[in-house]
Design a protein around this motif. Structure first.
Motif, PDB file in Angstrom:
ATOM      1  N   ASP A 146      -4.035  -0.409  -5.341  1.00  0.00           N
ATOM      2  CA  ASP A 146      -4.957  -0.198  -4.718  1.00  0.00           C
ATOM      3  C   ASP A 146      -6.003   0.705  -5.504  1.00  0.00           C
ATOM      4  O   ASP A 146      -7.593   0.359  -5.624  1.00  0.00           O
ATOM      5  CB  ASP A 146      -5.174   0.645  -3.242  1.00  0.00           C
ATOM      6  N   ASP A 182      -7.117  -2.237  -7.720  1.00  0.00           N
ATOM      7  CA  ASP A 182      -8.357  -2.927  -7.341  1.00  0.00           C
ATOM      8  C   ASP A 182      -9.892  -2.534  -7.409  1.00  0.00           C
ATOM      9  O   ASP A 182     -10.624  -2.913  -7.230  1.00  0.00           O
ATOM     10  CB  ASP A 182      -8.123  -3.563  -6.485  1.00  0.00           C
ATOM     11  N   SER A 183      -9.550  -0.961  -6.500  1.00  0.00           N
ATOM     12  CA  SER A 183     -10.744  -0.902  -6.437  1.00  0.00           C
ATOM     13  C   SER A 183     -11.473  -0.519  -7.672  1.00  0.00           C
ATOM     14  O   SER A 183     -12.569   0.117  -6.935  1.00  0.00           O
ATOM     15  CB  SER A 183     -10.739   0.722  -5.751  1.00  0.00           C
ATOM     16  N   ALA A 222     -16.742   3.291  -4.019  1.00  0.00           N
ATOM     17  CA  ALA A 222     -16.116   2.212  -3.407  1.00  0.00           C
ATOM     18  C   ALA A 222     -14.533   3.745  -3.617  1.00  0.00           C
ATOM     19  O   ALA A 222     -13.188   3.618  -2.739  1.00  0.00           O
ATOM     20  CB  ALA A 222     -14.976   1.393  -4.583  1.00  0.00           C
ATOM     21  N   CYS A 223     -14.401   4.254  -4.294  1.00  0.00           N
ATOM     22  CA  CYS A 223     -13.122   5.566  -4.737  1.00  0.00           C
ATOM     23  C   CYS A 223     -12.985   6.358  -4.579  1.00  0.00           C
ATOM     24  O   CYS A 223     -12.005   6.795  -4.110  1.00  0.00           O
ATOM     25  CB  CYS A 223     -12.853   5.149  -6.207  1.00  0.00           C
ATOM     26  N   LYS A 240     -11.545   7.582  -1.458  1.00  0.00           N
ATOM     27  CA  LYS A 240      -9.226   7.079  -0.943  1.00  0.00           C
ATOM     28  C   LYS A 240      -8.720   8.191  -2.305  1.00  0.00           C
ATOM     29  O   LYS A 240      -7.976   7.710  -1.888  1.00  0.00           O
ATOM     30  CB  LYS A 240      -9.496   5.745  -1.483  1.00  0.00           C
TER      31      LYS A 240
END
Length: 316
Positions: A238, A241-242, A267-268, A271
């Motif tokens: 993840d 890809d992220s 995006a990152c 998370k």
């Protein structure tokens, strides 16, 4: 440059743990600092990852000598990065093993990588005066090789490109345990500055196919049990890809590196912002993802000067 790299301000010592992850197999971890592994055979010991300096290698040796007095015969280096290899002289091993591709990267860019990492991560290079020079292997392999520590079999394999072009993993069949280097991380950011995003997932698939019972990752805690292994592989996938997908979208649209930086952060950050070395890795990850998306297959060589130029562009 408006501010320093995050790692330049990371000066606090990390708590070391030394966990047995299979019979005679140990993981040396330190809160997101580079991990090392220990494989104890009938007659001798194999070390996985040497640490950045002989001083830091001494901490691994200290833990080892608390459990065995067998001699260290082999050091396996999963890739060429300075923080992994420059402490190798401390172990006094007869054999230092890398993949052919990793050795070629030492020749091509080892000194530049050392200079770059030295200014990025000063804490990891305390005691750097004792480093005798670049670490070259005594033994290399193309796809795989097997070492016997007495009766204990150790398989060393290049499963594909990921963190670098020359990554190796070490599998101990009698315990079904693997040492993955920085292909797999646990609650630590992946450093992708020399990585191959398009291949990383396939290499993770190859690791997953072993269905191992434990993994010593490149950074983060030891992963014991198949649930922990599966979680870390999924999280690593993840993360990679992220990072790549937003940068690739920006590159496809003709956007600038700074636009890719903003897109990857969006995006990152939600998370992964609390992961170890996240802020340190991010600028290098974005730069490499942006390059790969624009068709640059071989990562450009990082130098201390290029580091600063890239960071200035991202801050601008």
């Amino acid at each position: 440059m408006s501010k320093a790299f995050a790692s330049q301000g990371d000066l606090s010592e990390k708590k070391i743990t030394f966990d047995e992850i299979g019979e005679g197999l140990w993981a040396f971890t330190a809160e997101g600092d580079p991990n090392s592994g220990v494989i104890i055979g009938d007659t001798s010991v194999m070390i996985v990852e040497a640490q950045a300096t002989p001083r830091l290698a001494g901490k691994v040796i200290e833990k080892l000598r608390g459990i065995t007095d067998k001699p260290i015969s082999h050091v396996v280096l999963t890739h060429y990065h300075a923080v992994r290899v420059l402490g190798a002289s401390a172990y006094g091993a007869d054999q230092i093993i890398m993949s052919d591709a990793a050795r070629s990267m030492v020749v091509e860019r080892g000194q530049e990588d050392w200079d770059s990492e030295f200014q990025r991560f000063p804490r990891l290079f305390e005691g750097h005066e004792s480093i005798p020079g670049l670490t070259y292997p005594t033994t290399t392999f193309s796809d795989s090789m097997t070492v016997y520590l007495g009766n204990r079999r150790v398989d060393i394999k290049h499963l594909g490109r990921a963190h670098t072009a020359g990554d190796a993993v070490i599998h101990v069949p009698d315990q079904n345990v693997m040492f993955t280097g920085d292909i797999v991380e646990d609650h630590s950011a992946c450093y992708c500055g020399d990585g191959h995003f398009s291949d990383w997932g396939t290499t993770l698939d190859a690791i997953q196919a072993y269905d191992v019972d434990a993994i010593a990752p490149g950074r983060g805690d030891a992963l014991v049990g198949r649930d922990a292994v599966a979680r870390a592989i999924a999280s690593t996938r993840d993360f990679v890809d992220s990072t790549y997908r937003p940068a690739a979208r920006v590159a496809a649209g003709g956007g600038a590196l700074k636009d890719a930086w903003d897109a990857v952060r969006a995006a990152c950050d939600p998370k992964f912002k609390d992961y170890a070395i996240y802020e340190h890795c991010l600028p290098f990850n974005v730069s490499r993802a942006y390059d790969e998306a624009r068709g640059i297959d071989t990562p450009r060589i990082w130098t201390a000067e290029r580091d600063l130029e890239m960071w200035a562009a991202l801050q601008g």
